[in-house]
Design an enzyme around this catalytic site. Structure first.
Site, short mmCIF file in Angstrom:
data_model
loop_
_atom_site.label_atom_id
_atom_site.label_comp_id
_atom_site.label_asym_id
_atom_site.label_seq_id
_atom_site.Cartn_x
_atom_site.Cartn_y
_atom_site.Cartn_z
N HIS A 131 -7.67 43.53 59.73
CA HIS A 131 -6.44 44.01 60.38
C HIS A 131 -6.76 45.16 61.34
O HIS A 131 -6.21 45.25 62.43
CB HIS A 131 -5.44 44.52 59.33
CG HIS A 131 -4.96 43.47 58.37
ND1 HIS A 131 -5.27 43.48 57.04
CD2 HIS A 131 -4.19 42.39 58.57
CE1 HIS A 131 -4.70 42.45 56.45
NE2 HIS A 131 -4.05 41.76 57.35
N SER A 142 -7.03 39.72 52.20
CA SER A 142 -6.35 40.48 51.14
C SER A 142 -6.53 39.78 49.80
O SER A 142 -6.55 40.42 48.75
CB SER A 142 -4.86 40.59 51.46
OG SER A 142 -4.70 41.14 52.75
#
Ligand code: PAF
Length: 283
Positions: A37, A186
């Site tokens: 990210h 994640s």
């Protein structure tokens, strides 16, 4: 950094900035931010006046048997990371803001979303395109940044933008990997120590396949068998798919030609791991 939770406030902010002639770079996420990210946020910061990051774990893109309620969350840490990266706005809407009672309109891409993850997660991409279209309407960005790890997602979103004449530019950034090659996600958090140590074999399998293609192998079946062999020999997981598809239409290919996407999904314990490589094999 402003944290905005309300849709009308977010839109007003963006429209006011655009009126001043500023460009908005947008990174939509489901939170639990990692270096993948960050690479998107940094890219957005380099090329835009304003950077907006959204965090919304989108229930519409999870199947009933999937990890929606267990999806990792750490808003404080995410906000800290965004602050450190000089993000201007962290958009953090609630479920009822995005899907109010009576919500009944969906956006669905009907071709690219049939293969790969779309085959094993029916309805997943309809949830993705719906929320992404909504976020585009709310954040009103100039440019939006996605990661190559979710390759199919970015092809589908590009198609949606083109088909529906959405005035946004889509940029796709390379996969960020751990030193041993595991693609950041994640969901890596779900891996036990033992599973984590072996998870890198997914990428190693893709790299071995890439070498075979570079040496001249063009049979999809043979390349897929090589990938399967490496994964099965090293990883206790359930292979969801190993596929080689044309990047134009995401349809499986028997022989490699033009540009291809070699993509893999493996369920390792509680984690669904995906990875891919794009190759230009030549004729
Ligand atoms: O890639 C993701 O994190 C999600 O699919 C996205 C694009 C934020 C939509 O919920």
């Amino acid at each position: 950094m402003r944290i905005i939770k309300k849709i009308d406030v977010m839109r007003k902010f963006s429209l006011a900035e655009k009126k001043k002639g500023r460009t908005i770079g947008f990174v939509p996420t489901m939170g639990f931010l990692h270096a993948g990210h960050l690479s998107l946020i940094k890219k957005a910061g380099k090329r835009n006046d304003i950077v907006v990051v959204s965090i919304f774990v989108n229930p519409a893109q999870f199947l009933p048997n999937e990890d929606f309620s267990a999806y990792p969350k750490d808003f404080r840490k995410d906000a800290l990371i965004c602050r450190e990266e000089s993000v201007d706005v962290l958009f953090y809407p609630g479920r009822k803001d995005i899907y109010p009672a009576g919500f009944s309109t969906y956006v669905e891409e009907t071709s690219l979303s049939k293969s790969l993850c779309g085959g094993s997660r029916p309805g997943h991409f309809k949830g993705v395109t719906t929320v992404v279209a909504k976020l585009f309407n709310i954040v009103v960005p100039n440019t939006v940044y996605f990661g190559q790890k979710d390759a199919q997602q970015s092809y589908i979103i590009k198609r949606m933008v083109s088909d529906l004449n959405m005035p946004v530019e889509i940029k796709v950034a390379p996969i960020v990997r751990e030193p041993d090659g595991l693609a950041l996600s994640s969901r890596n958090k779900y891996l036990t120590k033992g599973q984590r140590a072996k998870a890198c074999f997914i990428y190693k399998a893709l790299k071995i396949a890439e070498k075979r293609v570079k040496k001249g192998e063009r049979s999809s079946a043979k390349i897929k068998a090589a990938i399967r062999h490496v994964i099965e020999a090293n990883l206790r997981g359930e292979i969801d798919y190993i596929d080689i598809v044309d990047t134009e239409n995401l349809k499986p290919l028997k022989k490699l030609k033009r540009k291809v996407l070699m993509a893999v999904a493996v369920n390792v314990g509680k984690a669904r791991l995906i990875d891919n490589i794009i190759l230009k094999p030549g004729r």
